[in-house]
Design a protein around this motif. Structure first.
Motif, PDB file in Angstrom:
ATOM      1  N   GLY A  60       0.790  -1.219   0.000  1.00 48.99           N
ATOM      2  CA  GLY A  60       0.000   0.000   0.000  1.00 48.99           C
ATOM      3  C   GLY A  60       0.825   1.273   0.000  1.00 48.99           C
ATOM      4  N   GLN A  61       2.058   1.218  -0.498  1.00 48.32           N
ATOM      5  CA  GLN A  61       2.895   2.414  -0.562  1.00 48.32           C
ATOM      6  C   GLN A  61       2.162   3.514  -1.331  1.00 48.32           C
ATOM      7  N   ILE A  62       2.298   4.739  -0.853  1.00 44.47           N
ATOM      8  CA  ILE A  62       1.650   5.889  -1.489  1.00 44.47           C
ATOM      9  C   ILE A  62       2.100   5.984  -2.947  1.00 44.47           C
ATOM     10  N   GLY A  63       1.121   6.067  -3.844  1.00 45.35           N
ATOM     11  CA  GLY A  63       1.396   6.208  -5.269  1.00 45.35           C
ATOM     12  C   GLY A  63       1.645   4.907  -5.997  1.00 45.35           C
ATOM     13  N   ALA A  64       1.877   3.829  -5.274  1.00 38.12           N
ATOM     14  CA  ALA A  64       2.170   2.539  -5.906  1.00 38.12           C
ATOM     15  C   ALA A  64       0.892   1.727  -6.074  1.00 38.12           C
ATOM     16  N   HIS A  65       0.987   0.702  -6.889  1.00 33.49           N
ATOM     17  CA  HIS A  65      -0.097  -0.271  -7.026  1.00 33.49           C
ATOM     18  C   HIS A  65       0.527  -1.653  -7.143  1.00 33.49           C
ATOM     19  N   LEU A  66      -0.292  -2.666  -6.976  1.00 29.74           N
ATOM     20  CA  LEU A  66       0.182  -4.033  -7.141  1.00 29.74           C
ATOM     21  C   LEU A  66       0.527  -4.252  -8.603  1.00 29.74           C
ATOM     22  N   GLU A  67       1.683  -4.850  -8.850  1.00 31.26           N
ATOM     23  CA  GLU A  67       2.111  -5.105 -10.224  1.00 31.26           C
ATOM     24  C   GLU A  67       1.030  -5.869 -10.986  1.00 31.26           C
TER      25      GLU A  67
END
Length: 143
Positions: A20-27
């Motif tokens: 759930g890192q800010i700005g990231a999404h699950l690959e």
């Protein structure tokens, strides 16, 4: 593009798990998605730096301590990982590192990215720009 290592395709040179890192999404586009995908390589580099800083806050301040958690033996050849990183950095496995020092951060990030993805995918300029929030250099348009 599919020839590039997964961490490079995901702008995640440390192959950080998605949490759930800010700005990231699950690959996406892989049979078993697990890792974070970041919008830019600079975002992925900063996420790796931030993870290393969190380790330092938990008292993990040596290559052996960091990599034993970062790349556990249940999933990785941890001893070889520690050896490669120590060789790259010129330190012993139990040398205490100042994880807030920019040169130490840079060296760890280069070493981890190389172990995770192979050599030649990140430049020192990219890492320095990400760590110092310098504007990105214009990239030539892809043909």
């Amino acid at each position: 593009m599919s020839q590039l290592p997964r961490g490079i395709r995901n702008n995640n040179p440390g192959n950080l798990d998605y949490v759930g890192q800010i700005g990231a999404h699950l690959e996406t586009g892989v049979p078993s998605p697990r890792f974070a995908a970041f919008p830019t390589m600079a975002d992925g580099i900063r996420a790796l730096r931030d993870q290393l800083l969190r380790y330092g806050e938990r008292g993990l301040t040596t290559v052996r301590a960091i990599i034993s958690v970062y790349a556990p033996a249940s999933e990785n050849p941890t001893g070889a990982y520690i050896y490669a990183l120590c060789s790259h950095m010129g330190v012993q496995p139990d040398t205490v590192l100042d994880l807030r020092d920019p040169a130490t951060q840079r060296s760890l990030i280069v070493g981890i990215a190389t172990v995770e993805n192979g050599p030649g995918h990140l430049t020192l300029t990219q890492i320095d720009q990400a760590l110092h929030a310098l504007p990105a250099l214009p990239q030539p348009a892809e043909a």
